[in-house]
Design a protein around this motif. Structure first.
Motif, PDB file in Angstrom:
ATOM      1  N   ASP A 241       0.843  -1.195   0.000  1.00  8.44           N
ATOM      2  CA  ASP A 241       0.000   0.000   0.000  1.00  8.44           C
ATOM      3  C   ASP A 241       0.881   1.249   0.000  1.00  8.44           C
ATOM      4  OD1 ASP A 241      -2.496  -1.321   0.091  1.00  8.44           O
ATOM      5  OD2 ASP A 241      -2.366  -1.555   2.262  1.00  8.44           O
ATOM      6  N   ASN A 242       0.289   2.357  -0.408  1.00  9.95           N
ATOM      7  CA  ASN A 242       0.934   3.668  -0.340  1.00  9.95           C
ATOM      8  C   ASN A 242       2.232   3.750  -1.151  1.00  9.95           C
ATOM      9  OD1 ASN A 242      -1.099   4.620   1.494  1.00  9.95           O
ATOM     10  ND2 ASN A 242      -0.042   3.460   3.098  1.00  9.95           N
ATOM     11  N   LYS A 243       2.235   3.158  -2.319  1.00 16.25           N
ATOM     12  CA  LYS A 243       3.416   3.210  -3.182  1.00 16.25           C
ATOM     13  C   LYS A 243       3.247   4.193  -4.339  1.00 16.25           C
ATOM     14  CE  LYS A 243       5.609   0.140  -0.814  1.00 16.25           C
ATOM     15  NZ  LYS A 243       6.712   0.568   0.050  1.00 16.25           N
ATOM     16  N   PHE A 244       2.016   4.624  -4.595  1.00 11.20           N
ATOM     17  CA  PHE A 244       1.745   5.563  -5.686  1.00 11.20           C
ATOM     18  C   PHE A 244       1.296   6.900  -5.113  1.00 11.20           C
ATOM     19  CE2 PHE A 244       0.528   1.407  -7.655  1.00 11.20           C
ATOM     20  CZ  PHE A 244       1.525   1.367  -8.614  1.00 11.20           C
ATOM     21  N   ASP A 245       1.739   7.974  -5.738  1.00 14.87           N
ATOM     22  CA  ASP A 245       1.232   9.300  -5.380  1.00 14.87           C
ATOM     23  C   ASP A 245      -0.231   9.407  -5.785  1.00 14.87           C
ATOM     24  OD1 ASP A 245       3.749  10.151  -4.514  1.00 14.87           O
ATOM     25  OD2 ASP A 245       4.293  10.896  -6.508  1.00 14.87           O
ATOM     26  N   GLN A 246      -0.998  10.153  -5.017  1.00 17.86           N
ATOM     27  CA  GLN A 246      -2.422  10.330  -5.321  1.00 17.86           C
ATOM     28  C   GLN A 246      -2.609  11.001  -6.686  1.00 17.86           C
ATOM     29  OE1 GLN A 246      -4.679   8.812  -4.185  1.00 17.86           O
ATOM     30  NE2 GLN A 246      -6.472   9.883  -3.556  1.00 17.86           N
ATOM     31  N   GLU A 247      -1.748  11.930  -7.024  1.00 18.28           N
ATOM     32  CA  GLU A 247      -1.825  12.597  -8.333  1.00 18.28           C
ATOM     33  C   GLU A 247      -1.643  11.582  -9.465  1.00 18.28           C
ATOM     34  OE1 GLU A 247       0.514  16.099 -10.847  1.00 18.28           O
ATOM     35  OE2 GLU A 247       0.992  15.777  -8.742  1.00 18.28           O
ATOM     36  N   TYR A 248      -0.728  10.633  -9.274  1.00 11.68           N
ATOM     37  CA  TYR A 248      -0.485   9.598 -10.277  1.00 11.68           C
ATOM     38  C   TYR A 248      -1.716   8.706 -10.444  1.00 11.68           C
ATOM     39  CZ  TYR A 248       1.561   5.512 -12.563  1.00 11.68           C
ATOM     40  OH  TYR A 248       1.822   4.486 -13.427  1.00 11.68           O
ATOM     41  N   LEU A 249      -2.343   8.329  -9.333  1.00 14.65           N
ATOM     42  CA  LEU A 249      -3.561   7.514  -9.426  1.00 14.65           C
ATOM     43  C   LEU A 249      -4.643   8.238 -10.214  1.00 14.65           C
ATOM     44  CD1 LEU A 249      -3.859   5.907  -5.867  1.00 14.65           C
ATOM     45  CD2 LEU A 249      -3.108   4.821  -7.994  1.00 14.65           C
ATOM     46  N   HIS A 250      -4.801   9.530  -9.988  1.00 17.55           N
ATOM     47  CA  HIS A 250      -5.793  10.307 -10.748  1.00 17.55           C
ATOM     48  C   HIS A 250      -5.423  10.342 -12.234  1.00 17.55           C
ATOM     49  CE1 HIS A 250      -8.625  11.838  -7.764  1.00 17.55           C
ATOM     50  NE2 HIS A 250      -7.601  11.875  -6.924  1.00 17.55           N
ATOM     51  N   GLU A 251      -4.142  10.448 -12.524  1.00 17.66           N
ATOM     52  CA  GLU A 251      -3.678  10.467 -13.917  1.00 17.66           C
ATOM     53  C   GLU A 251      -3.991   9.136 -14.610  1.00 17.66           C
ATOM     54  OE1 GLU A 251       0.701  10.460 -15.917  1.00 17.66           O
ATOM     55  OE2 GLU A 251       0.384  11.846 -14.256  1.00 17.66           O
ATOM     56  N   ILE A 252      -3.663   8.016 -13.954  1.00 13.78           N
ATOM     57  CA  ILE A 252      -3.941   6.692 -14.517  1.00 13.78           C
ATOM     58  C   ILE A 252      -5.446   6.480 -14.632  1.00 13.78           C
ATOM     59  CG2 ILE A 252      -3.828   4.203 -14.011  1.00 13.78           C
ATOM     60  CD1 ILE A 252      -1.235   5.331 -15.155  1.00 13.78           C
ATOM     61  N   PHE A 253      -6.180   6.879 -13.612  1.00 12.21           N
ATOM     62  CA  PHE A 253      -7.631   6.711 -13.615  1.00 12.21           C
ATOM     63  C   PHE A 253      -8.274   7.480 -14.766  1.00 12.21           C
ATOM     64  CE2 PHE A 253     -11.969   7.260 -11.891  1.00 12.21           C
ATOM     65  CZ  PHE A 253     -12.262   5.929 -11.645  1.00 12.21           C
ATOM     66  N   SER A 254      -7.735   8.632 -15.088  1.00 16.87           N
ATOM     67  CA  SER A 254      -8.241   9.413 -16.213  1.00 16.87           C
ATOM     68  C   SER A 254      -8.069   8.643 -17.524  1.00 16.87           C
ATOM     69  CB  SER A 254      -7.518  10.757 -16.287  1.00 16.87           C
ATOM     70  OG  SER A 254      -7.967  11.502 -17.395  1.00 16.87           O
ATOM     71  N   ILE A 255      -6.940   7.956 -17.678  1.00 14.71           N
ATOM     72  CA  ILE A 255      -6.722   7.123 -18.871  1.00 14.71           C
ATOM     73  C   ILE A 255      -7.749   5.989 -18.898  1.00 14.71           C
ATOM     74  CG2 ILE A 255      -5.124   5.486 -19.965  1.00 14.71           C
ATOM     75  CD1 ILE A 255      -2.832   7.274 -18.858  1.00 14.71           C
ATOM     76  N   LEU A 256      -7.971   5.350 -17.740  1.00 13.88           N
ATOM     77  CA  LEU A 256      -8.922   4.238 -17.671  1.00 13.88           C
ATOM     78  C   LEU A 256     -10.330   4.679 -18.038  1.00 13.88           C
ATOM     79  CD1 LEU A 256      -7.803   2.504 -14.331  1.00 13.88           C
ATOM     80  CD2 LEU A 256      -7.039   2.034 -16.657  1.00 13.88           C
ATOM     81  N   GLU A 257     -10.706   5.869 -17.592  1.00 14.72           N
ATOM     82  CA  GLU A 257     -12.065   6.358 -17.844  1.00 14.72           C
ATOM     83  C   GLU A 257     -12.257   6.944 -19.236  1.00 14.72           C
ATOM     84  OE1 GLU A 257     -14.500   7.717 -14.040  1.00 14.72           O
ATOM     85  OE2 GLU A 257     -12.884   9.107 -14.539  1.00 14.72           O
ATOM     86  N   LYS A 258     -11.253   7.612 -19.766  1.00 11.43           N
ATOM     87  CA  LYS A 258     -11.453   8.392 -20.990  1.00 11.43           C
ATOM     88  C   LYS A 258     -10.809   7.823 -22.241  1.00 11.43           C
ATOM     89  CE  LYS A 258     -11.768  12.583 -18.257  1.00 11.43           C
ATOM     90  NZ  LYS A 258     -11.055  13.755 -17.788  1.00 11.43           N
ATOM     91  N   ASP A 259      -9.698   7.098 -22.089  1.00 10.17           N
ATOM     92  CA  ASP A 259      -8.921   6.719 -23.266  1.00 10.17           C
ATOM     93  C   ASP A 259      -9.053   5.260 -23.692  1.00 10.17           C
ATOM     94  OD1 ASP A 259      -8.016   9.308 -23.216  1.00 10.17           O
ATOM     95  OD2 ASP A 259      -6.056   8.833 -22.384  1.00 10.17           O
TER      96      ASP A 259
END
Length: 194
Positions: free
Chosen positions: A7-25
């Motif tokens: 747990d806690n290995k990714f920055d929250q900003e990075y998770l939002h960035e990856i999540f944006s790819i998952l949702e939009k791209d």
């Protein structure tokens, strides 16, 4: 414990960035077959998943699919994961990168990620949702080889990384039915033994 959990290995900003790819791209399909039993198209297996493939290879020399636009972000994640496990990513045989998507009430069926005789392959799974409430559910379960005994159960936690033997039956549970607009994503890296 069978699974390694980080747990806690990714920055929250990075998770939002990856999540944006998952949702939009990414484009998701309801016809991804798990554990294909037919050849050459693999249309029959244990169950179907709602998801998409980022990368898939048959052998060292044959790549079946590569999402040229989005793959670099996922390869970067894989390199980081290898570093986390003290492995040189060049020495690891990455067979596939998939993204699974489950809506509320969509509980997965127990399945394996490699042939049952391959006891050395590993699955690395990342929970990329940057926000997840415990009440939403979404647990990950791993079972005994015969699929009858629940060995471990892990909560869905944003950024959680779970590593487990690919030959053990496992499944992800969708969000609880009372949360109809909550979607559970998982990124799966399949690492084959050489």
């Amino acid at each position: 414990m069978i699974c390694q959990v980080f747990d806690n290995k990714f920055d929250q900003e990075y998770l939002h960035e990856i999540f944006s790819i998952l949702e939009k791209d990414l484009t998701y399909h309801a016809n991804n077959v798990t554990n294909p039993t037919t050849w050459p198209y693999g249309k029959t297996g244990t169950h179907r998943l709602f998801g998409c493939s980022i990368f898939h290879r048959q052998s060292n020399n044959r790549i079946d699919y590569l999402d040229n636009k989005n793959a670099p972000k996922f390869f970067d994640m894989f390199e980081f994961l290898c570093h986390l496990f003290h492995k040189n990513y060049k020495d690891v045989y990455l067979q596939r990168i998939d993204v699974n998507l489950q809506h509320s009430g969509c509980d997965g069926t127990a399945h394996i990620d490699c042939p049952p005789w391959d006891m050395d392959s590993m699955t690395v799974m990342v929970f990329p949702n940057p926000v997840w409430e415990k009440d939403w559910g979404g647990k990950f379960q791993i079972f005994s080889e015969n699929g009858e005994d629940l060995l471990e159960e892990h909560d869905y936690v944003p950024g959680r990384i779970i590593v487990f033997p690919s030959h053990l039956p496992h499944r992800g549970l969708g969000a609880n039915i009372e949360y109809p607009f909550v979607y559970r994503y998982s990124i799966v890296f399949g690492i084959l033994s050489k």
